[in-house]
Design a protein around this motif. Structure first.
Motif, PDB file in Angstrom:
ATOM      1  N   ARG A  12       0.840  -1.214   0.000  1.00 59.20           N
ATOM      2  CA  ARG A  12       0.000   0.000   0.000  1.00 59.20           C
ATOM      3  C   ARG A  12       0.869   1.255   0.000  1.00 59.20           C
ATOM      4  NH1 ARG A  12      -3.272  -3.043   3.441  1.00 59.20           N
ATOM      5  NH2 ARG A  12      -2.278  -2.114   5.275  1.00 59.20           N
ATOM      6  N   GLN A  13       1.932   1.250   0.801  1.00 59.05           N
ATOM      7  CA  GLN A  13       2.828   2.401   0.861  1.00 59.05           C
ATOM      8  C   GLN A  13       3.516   2.606  -0.494  1.00 59.05           C
ATOM      9  OE1 GLN A  13       5.975   2.031   3.711  1.00 59.05           O
ATOM     10  NE2 GLN A  13       6.475   4.208   3.634  1.00 59.05           N
ATOM     11  N   HIS A  15       2.361   1.707  -3.399  1.00 56.71           N
ATOM     12  CA  HIS A  15       1.314   2.184  -4.309  1.00 56.71           C
ATOM     13  C   HIS A  15       1.089   3.686  -4.137  1.00 56.71           C
ATOM     14  CE1 HIS A  15      -2.212   2.087  -6.825  1.00 56.71           C
ATOM     15  NE2 HIS A  15      -2.907   2.656  -5.853  1.00 56.71           N
ATOM     16  N   ARG A  16       1.049   4.151  -2.860  1.00 54.16           N
ATOM     17  CA  ARG A  16       0.871   5.590  -2.608  1.00 54.16           C
ATOM     18  C   ARG A  16       2.034   6.404  -3.182  1.00 54.16           C
ATOM     19  NH1 ARG A  16      -1.502   3.999   2.499  1.00 54.16           N
ATOM     20  NH2 ARG A  16       0.579   3.984   3.405  1.00 54.16           N
ATOM     21  N   ARG A  17       3.266   5.899  -3.025  1.00 59.73           N
ATOM     22  CA  ARG A  17       4.419   6.616  -3.573  1.00 59.73           C
ATOM     23  C   ARG A  17       4.375   6.683  -5.102  1.00 59.73           C
ATOM     24  NH1 ARG A  17       9.793   4.391  -1.182  1.00 59.73           N
ATOM     25  NH2 ARG A  17       8.660   3.092   0.272  1.00 59.73           N
ATOM     26  N   LYS A  20       1.863   9.268  -6.117  1.00 62.49           N
ATOM     27  CA  LYS A  20       2.357  10.619  -5.897  1.00 62.49           C
ATOM     28  C   LYS A  20       3.314  11.036  -7.018  1.00 62.49           C
ATOM     29  CE  LYS A  20       4.522  13.342  -2.255  1.00 62.49           C
ATOM     30  NZ  LYS A  20       5.117  13.299  -0.914  1.00 62.49           N
TER      31      LYS A  20
END
Length: 114
Positions: A12-13, A15-17, A20
């Motif tokens: 998940r982290q 994917h967020r990066r 962004k």
């Protein structure tokens, strides 16, 4: 119970990066397209303005090619000689008042040493 909760959190982290970075790159590419589009519109406008100016000055007896050579002869006498318009008499293409040093109506006349 999930078998790998830490791996899912890491995914998940990640994917967020990626999201962004993708948003940032998308903003840059849109800004780049906007810049090129603005430059294109400016070039078309300047070209149209130049074409209009040539058409307006081309209505005289010189014609558009001679008018371009006359404009190219403006910086100095070397430029006038390079485009084949020197020496020039007043009213002829290639005559510019700043090139007529003695005011006799002939610009870029050949100079012979005494």
């Amino acid at each position: 119970m999930r078998p790998y909760p830490q791996a899912e959190a890491a995914l998940r982290q990640l994917h967020r990066r990626f999201a962004k970075v993708s948003r940032r790159l998308d903003r840059r590419s849109r800004a780049g397209r906007r810049t090129w589009w603005t430059l294109f519109i400016a070039a078309v406008f300047i070209g149209a303005l130049g074409g209009y100016a040539l058409a307006a000055t081309g209505s005289n007896a010189w014609g558009p090619l001679t008018t371009l050579r006359h404009l190219a002869a403006e910086p100095n006498c070397a430029a006038a000689r390079a485009v084949g318009l020197a020496p020039a008499r007043r009213g002829e293409p290639g005559y510019w008042p700043q090139h007529d040093r003695d005011g006799d109506g002939i610009a870029c006349e050949p100079w012979t040493p005494r």
